[in-house]
Design an enzyme around this catalytic site. Sequence first.
Site, PDB file in Angstrom:
ATOM      1  N   SER A   1     -26.878  37.274-108.818  1.00  0.00           N
ATOM      2  CA  SER A   1     -27.242  38.583-108.269  1.00  0.00           C
ATOM      3  C   SER A   1     -26.663  38.673-106.866  1.00  0.00           C
ATOM      4  O   SER A   1     -26.360  37.630-106.250  1.00  0.00           O
ATOM      5  CB  SER A   1     -28.773  38.692-108.194  1.00  0.00           C
ATOM      6  OG  SER A   1     -29.165  39.819-107.420  1.00  0.00           O
TER       7      SER A   1
ATOM      8  N   TYR B   1     -37.315  35.503-106.490  1.00  0.00           N
ATOM      9  CA  TYR B   1     -36.055  35.968-107.088  1.00  0.00           C
ATOM     10  C   TYR B   1     -34.858  35.525-106.241  1.00  0.00           C
ATOM     11  O   TYR B   1     -33.869  34.996-106.755  1.00  0.00           O
ATOM     12  CB  TYR B   1     -36.105  37.498-107.211  1.00  0.00           C
ATOM     13  CG  TYR B   1     -34.978  38.125-107.997  1.00  0.00           C
ATOM     14  CD1 TYR B   1     -35.054  38.249-109.387  1.00  0.00           C
ATOM     15  CD2 TYR B   1     -33.840  38.610-107.365  1.00  0.00           C
ATOM     16  CE1 TYR B   1     -34.028  38.833-110.108  1.00  0.00           C
ATOM     17  CE2 TYR B   1     -32.808  39.201-108.071  1.00  0.00           C
ATOM     18  CZ  TYR B   1     -32.906  39.313-109.452  1.00  0.00           C
ATOM     19  OH  TYR B   1     -31.889  39.904-110.159  1.00  0.00           O
TER      20      TYR B   1
END
Length: 257
Positions: free
Chosen positions: A139, A152
Amino acid sequence: MTLNGKTAVITGSNSGIGLGVAIELAKAGADIVLNSFTDRPEDHDIATDIATQYGVNARYIAADMSKGAECRALIEQAGACDILVNNAGIQYVAAIDEFPSDKWDAVIAINMSSAFHTTAAALPIMRAAGWGRVINIASAHGLTASPFKSAYVAAKHGVVGLTKVTALETAEENITANAICPGYVLTPLVEAQIPNTMEKYGMDRDTVIREVLLERQPSKAFATVEQLGGTCVFLASDSAAQMTGTTLSIDGGWTAL
Ligand code: NAD
């Protein structure tokens, strides 16, 4: 470019980016193993549809990527694994001092540790085949941070680190390992964040998308699952044979800021 004769295992691929990646790899001729933790008829139907539409072998194997043994069992059941796409992921948003421990553990397990377990199980298969591609869907949050996404961001930075180690350990073996770092892609994971944000800021949907979600994405456009899938096809191609241990940002300029 053809991936005929190659088998791609894509974790977390009954929706969103994983499904989009599976379809692009199938279009390029790869046989497909789809996965998620559910075992519903509609999960298996997705595999049947891909097989019918693109003329490849496709099947669905249920396995929970929060559990190391199931990650390894997925690869064993797949039998072949020339292309491994570690994609399964979840999100949870809270301040560090309010972040529930079980949510931390789940995000780390599904978004990061699963990639360790599947890679560990897949590398002997790739070595035996003399060819392999490990593609980790990290990401923009694997390269930069946002508040309230501690687990995350930690997991995605971890995946980028794991990618580099995988590349170094396989560097002379015709195996590559790379991480794709998407900015925002409009998938169920992102769609789920919209209603709460609309309520929190008293904004309509379009304003939330432009001013909150895409605030840091200079292009002001979502990346698409087809673009991510196309990048996976490229990484699996001979053109990318000397690309390893790197990150590819598909983020509309986010990490250029
Ligand atoms: P999504 O929610 O549509 O897909 C997530 C997939 O993971 C689903 O198929 C889901 O069933 C599966 N999954 C969840 N928990 C699982 C478990 N325990 N075991 C097996 N499978 C499980 O989300 P998405 O947006 O397509 O996300 C896919 C990946 O892309 C994630 O790793 C995510 O972090 C990453 N990503 C997404 C975006 C984005 O903007 N959508 C941006 C950057 C990175």
